[in-house]
Motif scaffolding. Structure first.
Motif, PDB file in Angstrom:
ATOM      1  N   UNK A   1     -65.287   0.084  53.503  1.00  0.00           N
ATOM      2  CA  UNK A   1     -66.012  -0.134  52.098  1.00  0.00           C
ATOM      3  C   UNK A   1     -65.569  -1.130  51.020  1.00  0.00           C
ATOM      4  N   UNK A   2     -66.536  -1.379  49.868  1.00  0.00           N
ATOM      5  CA  UNK A   2     -66.043  -2.059  49.044  1.00  0.00           C
ATOM      6  C   UNK A   2     -65.569  -3.585  49.235  1.00  0.00           C
ATOM      7  N   UNK A   3     -66.355  -3.975  50.376  1.00  0.00           N
ATOM      8  CA  UNK A   3     -65.928  -5.587  50.605  1.00  0.00           C
ATOM      9  C   UNK A   3     -64.615  -5.605  51.740  1.00  0.00           C
ATOM     10  N   UNK A   4     -64.140  -4.567  51.774  1.00  0.00           N
ATOM     11  CA  UNK A   4     -62.944  -4.788  52.569  1.00  0.00           C
ATOM     12  C   UNK A   4     -63.426  -5.248  54.251  1.00  0.00           C
TER      13      UNK A   4
ATOM     14  N   UNK B   1     -72.952   4.849  59.093  1.00  0.00           N
ATOM     15  CA  UNK B   1     -72.707   3.525  59.777  1.00  0.00           C
ATOM     16  C   UNK B   1     -72.962   2.435  59.335  1.00  0.00           C
ATOM     17  N   UNK B   2     -73.539   2.417  58.294  1.00  0.00           N
ATOM     18  CA  UNK B   2     -73.993   1.076  57.692  1.00  0.00           C
ATOM     19  C   UNK B   2     -72.541   0.283  57.415  1.00  0.00           C
ATOM     20  N   UNK B   3     -71.657   0.883  57.081  1.00  0.00           N
ATOM     21  CA  UNK B   3     -70.006   0.510  56.783  1.00  0.00           C
ATOM     22  C   UNK B   3     -69.760  -0.824  57.957  1.00  0.00           C
ATOM     23  N   UNK B   4     -70.343  -0.475  59.184  1.00  0.00           N
ATOM     24  CA  UNK B   4     -69.929  -1.353  60.363  1.00  0.00           C
ATOM     25  C   UNK B   4     -70.747  -2.701  60.251  1.00  0.00           C
ATOM     26  N   UNK B   5     -71.779  -2.745  59.415  1.00  0.00           N
ATOM     27  CA  UNK B   5     -72.645  -3.893  59.639  1.00  0.00           C
ATOM     28  C   UNK B   5     -72.075  -5.176  59.266  1.00  0.00           C
TER      29      UNK B   5
END
Length: 309
Positions: free
Chosen positions: A157-160, A257-261
């Motif tokens: 998250x957070x652009x990482x 799972x949108x963290x994977x996009x």
């Protein structure tokens, strides 16, 4: 292409890349009736030749692109793809029809262990040429399998996730080992004795996308057209990647799972991270080809002779 024209084209290409200027793309395309020359160029340059398969979604012929030197990249000689470990028997038959004589696999050993080796037509053995992902694949497997939403957010998250991808692209330029793998592949492609060749990684978008971008630029395909080829992975992979995210949510392994996009997509700023790095390290694209990858002018000329008509 005649030898004289090849030498001239290579010299012009080298000079243009060295000083960082290229002629306008539209100057090298004859307009169709009722169309401007720039529109005609874009229409041809954006034609992407997908090889439809059931077990791989990002398989393409890199031919068909117009070059600013007035040529066109030949079809049927170089292919790019995602991993070929899930090909069906029908897929294998279709791949056999491509007449491949070499398959280059950029995956690291962990990816091979987890996803499996390529399923290829009889008599065709892949060449392992691993390019580093900075440990992303292994870390991601661990984070997803943990099922811990807080840990997943902390990592991605957070652009990482985007920052991680930019770092990976920079290593395509900075890592001597990575450069050696890309250079060896380009030399094989340039070899007139080498038949049709396919290179791939897991998703066919990052390591494969960079290799494709570098090859097209080396052939004098304009930068914007090479970038469009790179970004097209988002179109070919969208449905499959959405299914992966839906499966992870349904299984309970990821709440978000949108963290994977950012990891599933290709993005212009990822490509920009690599091109900015090569400009900083080598002064420009030509310096990257010659000093970074160790390609001499005869090799660049062989690429033109073999792949551009």
């Amino acid at each position: 292409m005649s030898r004289a024209r090849t030498r001239l084209v290579t010299a012009v290409l080298a000079s243009a890349l060295a000083i960082g200027t290229l002629p306008a793309a539209s100057a090298y395309a004859a307009p169709a009736a009722g169309a401007t020359s720039s529109h005609r160029y874009r229409q041809q340059a954006e034609t992407i030749h997908q090889i439809p398969l059931q077990g791989a979604v990002n398989v393409r012929d890199l031919g068909g692109y117009r070059t600013w030197t007035g040529g066109q990249v030949r079809q049927g000689l170089v292919y790019r793809s995602d991993a070929l470990g899930k090909l069906t028997p029908a897929d294998t038959t279709a791949v056999s029809g491509l007449g491949l004589t070499r398959v280059v696999d950029f995956r690291i050993p962990l990816e091979l262990q987890y996803d499996g080796a390529d399923r290829l037509p009889a008599g065709l053995t892949p060449t392992s040429r691993p390019v580093s992902d900075l440990g992303l694949y292994g870390t991601l497997l661990g984070v997803i399998s943990s099922g811990d939403p807080a840990r997943q957010e902390q990592m991605l998250g957070g652009g990482r996730a985007e920052a991680y991808m930019r770092d990976i692209y920079r290593t395509f330029v900075t890592s001597p080992e990575n450069r050696a793998q890309f250079a060896a592949t380009l030399r094989e492609i340039a070899d007139g004795r080498q038949g049709p060749l396919l290179f791939h990684c897991t998703s066919g978008k990052d390591r494969t996308g960079w290799m494709s971008y570098v090859l097209l630029r080396a052939l004098a395909v304009p930068e914007d057209a090479a970038a469009r080829d790179y970004l097209a992975s988002n179109t070919f992979r969208a449905a499959y990647d959405a299914q992966v995210r839906a499966g992870l949510k349904q299984s309970g392994r990821m709440q978000n799972p949108d963290l994977l996009i950012p990891l599933q997509e290709v993005r212009q700023d990822y490509l920009d991270a690599a091109t900015s790095q090569l400009a900083a390290d080598y002064g420009g694209f030509y310096g990257y080809l010659t000093d970074g990858l160790g390609l001499d002018l005869p090799t660049l000329a062989k690429l033109q002779t073999k792949l551009v008509r």
